[in-house]
Motif scaffolding. Sequence first.
Motif, PDB file in Angstrom:
ATOM      1  N   VAL A 105      54.351  22.730  37.408  1.00 33.00           N
ATOM      2  CA  VAL A 105      55.642  22.044  37.352  1.00 33.00           C
ATOM      3  C   VAL A 105      56.167  21.900  38.777  1.00 33.00           C
ATOM      4  O   VAL A 105      56.657  22.844  39.378  1.00 33.00           O
ATOM      5  CB  VAL A 105      56.639  22.824  36.463  1.00 33.00           C
ATOM      6  CG1 VAL A 105      57.969  22.085  36.392  1.00 33.00           C
ATOM      7  CG2 VAL A 105      56.059  23.014  35.067  1.00 33.00           C
ATOM      8  N   ALA A 109      61.340  19.214  34.887  1.00 34.32           N
ATOM      9  CA  ALA A 109      60.606  19.033  33.633  1.00 34.32           C
ATOM     10  C   ALA A 109      61.669  18.994  32.548  1.00 34.32           C
ATOM     11  O   ALA A 109      62.178  20.029  32.124  1.00 34.32           O
ATOM     12  CB  ALA A 109      59.618  20.164  33.399  1.00 34.32           C
ATOM     13  N   ALA A 110      62.046  17.795  32.157  1.00 37.48           N
ATOM     14  CA  ALA A 110      63.174  17.620  31.245  1.00 37.48           C
ATOM     15  C   ALA A 110      62.710  17.022  29.925  1.00 37.48           C
ATOM     16  O   ALA A 110      61.718  16.290  29.872  1.00 37.48           O
ATOM     17  CB  ALA A 110      64.225  16.714  31.880  1.00 37.48           C
ATOM     18  N   CYS A 114      59.580  18.898  29.418  1.00 41.61           N
ATOM     19  CA  CYS A 114      59.668  20.349  29.241  1.00 41.61           C
ATOM     20  C   CYS A 114      58.757  20.786  28.109  1.00 41.61           C
ATOM     21  O   CYS A 114      58.058  21.804  28.218  1.00 41.61           O
ATOM     22  CB  CYS A 114      61.117  20.742  28.969  1.00 41.61           C
ATOM     23  SG  CYS A 114      61.365  22.506  28.646  1.00 41.61           S
ATOM     24  N   SER A 129      61.673  23.552  41.353  1.00 41.44           N
ATOM     25  CA  SER A 129      61.526  22.958  40.028  1.00 41.44           C
ATOM     26  C   SER A 129      62.415  23.650  39.001  1.00 41.44           C
ATOM     27  O   SER A 129      62.925  24.753  39.224  1.00 41.44           O
ATOM     28  CB  SER A 129      60.064  23.029  39.583  1.00 41.44           C
ATOM     29  OG  SER A 129      59.674  24.374  39.362  1.00 41.44           O
ATOM     30  N   TYR A 130      62.578  22.991  37.863  1.00 45.52           N
ATOM     31  CA  TYR A 130      63.375  23.581  36.785  1.00 45.52           C
ATOM     32  C   TYR A 130      63.030  22.926  35.459  1.00 45.52           C
ATOM     33  O   TYR A 130      62.498  21.820  35.408  1.00 45.52           O
ATOM     34  CB  TYR A 130      64.877  23.444  37.069  1.00 45.52           C
ATOM     35  CG  TYR A 130      65.369  22.034  37.315  1.00 45.52           C
ATOM     36  CD1 TYR A 130      65.724  21.182  36.269  1.00 45.52           C
ATOM     37  CD2 TYR A 130      65.485  21.542  38.625  1.00 45.52           C
ATOM     38  CE1 TYR A 130      66.171  19.891  36.504  1.00 45.52           C
ATOM     39  CE2 TYR A 130      65.935  20.251  38.863  1.00 45.52           C
ATOM     40  CZ  TYR A 130      66.280  19.430  37.794  1.00 45.52           C
ATOM     41  OH  TYR A 130      66.730  18.151  38.035  1.00 45.52           O
ATOM     42  N   LEU A 131      63.319  23.649  34.385  1.00 44.72           N
ATOM     43  CA  LEU A 131      63.240  23.110  33.031  1.00 44.72           C
ATOM     44  C   LEU A 131      64.647  22.702  32.628  1.00 44.72           C
ATOM     45  O   LEU A 131      65.608  23.424  32.881  1.00 44.72           O
ATOM     46  CB  LEU A 131      62.700  24.163  32.056  1.00 44.72           C
ATOM     47  CG  LEU A 131      61.349  24.800  32.397  1.00 44.72           C
ATOM     48  CD1 LEU A 131      60.943  25.792  31.303  1.00 44.72           C
ATOM     49  CD2 LEU A 131      60.266  23.750  32.599  1.00 44.72           C
ATOM     50  N   LEU A 133      67.002  20.866  29.474  1.00 42.86           N
ATOM     51  CA  LEU A 133      67.133  20.357  28.109  1.00 42.86           C
ATOM     52  C   LEU A 133      68.468  19.658  27.980  1.00 42.86           C
ATOM     53  O   LEU A 133      69.474  20.272  27.629  1.00 42.86           O
ATOM     54  CB  LEU A 133      67.013  21.510  27.108  1.00 42.86           C
ATOM     55  CG  LEU A 133      65.710  22.310  27.220  1.00 42.86           C
ATOM     56  CD1 LEU A 133      65.714  23.479  26.271  1.00 42.86           C
ATOM     57  CD2 LEU A 133      64.511  21.416  26.946  1.00 42.86           C
ATOM     58  N   ILE A 146      59.930  22.257  21.243  1.00 43.89           N
ATOM     59  CA  ILE A 146      60.716  23.084  22.165  1.00 43.89           C
ATOM     60  C   ILE A 146      61.481  24.184  21.430  1.00 43.89           C
ATOM     61  O   ILE A 146      61.557  25.324  21.901  1.00 43.89           O
ATOM     62  CB  ILE A 146      61.703  22.209  22.966  1.00 43.89           C
ATOM     63  CG1 ILE A 146      60.949  21.351  23.988  1.00 43.89           C
ATOM     64  CG2 ILE A 146      62.742  23.062  23.690  1.00 43.89           C
ATOM     65  CD1 ILE A 146      61.830  20.395  24.757  1.00 43.89           C
ATOM     66  N   LYS A 168      70.017  24.085  32.975  1.00 43.15           N
ATOM     67  CA  LYS A 168      68.878  23.947  33.869  1.00 43.15           C
ATOM     68  C   LYS A 168      68.348  25.347  34.157  1.00 43.15           C
ATOM     69  O   LYS A 168      69.072  26.198  34.673  1.00 43.15           O
ATOM     70  CB  LYS A 168      69.278  23.278  35.186  1.00 43.15           C
ATOM     71  CG  LYS A 168      69.524  21.792  35.091  1.00 43.15           C
ATOM     72  CD  LYS A 168      69.824  21.217  36.482  1.00 43.15           C
ATOM     73  CE  LYS A 168      70.090  19.714  36.411  1.00 43.15           C
ATOM     74  NZ  LYS A 168      70.381  19.153  37.752  1.00 43.15           N
ATOM     75  N   CYS A 174      62.971  31.103  35.119  1.00 43.78           N
ATOM     76  CA  CYS A 174      61.946  30.900  34.094  1.00 43.78           C
ATOM     77  C   CYS A 174      60.906  32.019  34.126  1.00 43.78           C
ATOM     78  O   CYS A 174      60.451  32.490  33.077  1.00 43.78           O
ATOM     79  CB  CYS A 174      61.264  29.550  34.281  1.00 43.78           C
ATOM     80  SG  CYS A 174      62.310  28.134  33.832  1.00 43.78           S
TER      81      CYS A 174
END
Length: 272
Positions: A105, A109-110, A114, A129-131, A133, A146, A168, A174
């Motif tokens: 990633v 990553a949305a 994600c 980076s980040y996830l 939603l 998810i 985020k 994470c």
Amino acid sequence: MTDTQTVEVSTVDHSIAIITLQRPNKLNAFNSELRLHLLQAVERVNADDNIKVVVITGAGKGFSCGADLAEQHPAGQTAEDRINLEYKPVLLAITHAQKPYIAAVNGPAAGIGCALALACDLVLMAPQSYLFLAFSAIGLLPDGGISLQLSRQLGAKRAYEVMALGEKLKARECVALGLANAVYGEEGRESSSAKAITPSLDGVLVYAQRLLKRAPLSLRYTKQVMRETVGKSLGEVIAIEAKFQSIAGESEDFTEGKAAFLEKRAPVWKGR
């Protein structure tokens, strides 16, 4: 290996496949082409016995920002159709693959991006980076599995909070939460095509090389056991483990592994 307009597939040492999402100007947002080409790429590397480890990453400054909200869909096609017919096949192809998948990633990553990352067996994240939603911010709900992935790892209350508030989750968080394995690429490099700082995949490839040193059957059956034991009782889990241990114990790789251990040398795996 061949490429398409939206997906690039390359190999390292003929044993590691790197699948790169190639819509950098759209932050690798998923349109119908990308959905199709990614599935084709995954099916191709899954069928290649020379490939032992697969890495999925994104071109440019992001992994994937999710679905392309500007895409015009065919008349009569519903979201349910797209999820079941165009997203689910590739997510299941990764989950059911007989080889490990690593999500590298490299940026946001949305949404379904994600979901793609979390469908992989291992997740390595670049420092920035980040996830994300963001479903509730646009009147939708998480999809692509998810809700199951987050509930398993975070528990129902924390998972619901993350999804409801659209948090985020940055790389190090994470890792702390168990959604990612490690942070890679502390040193960025200039990407001339995307005009953005992107992390080198060197650290990811070092990680992949560590997997190559392990018995392919062990990696394959461990992944399968983890998938089959979800929701099972302790007794059922032990029985499933015993079944696959019996298969592995009769393999050529187990014979080689024992010999290499006793002879104090590196094993030569055959994957059978």
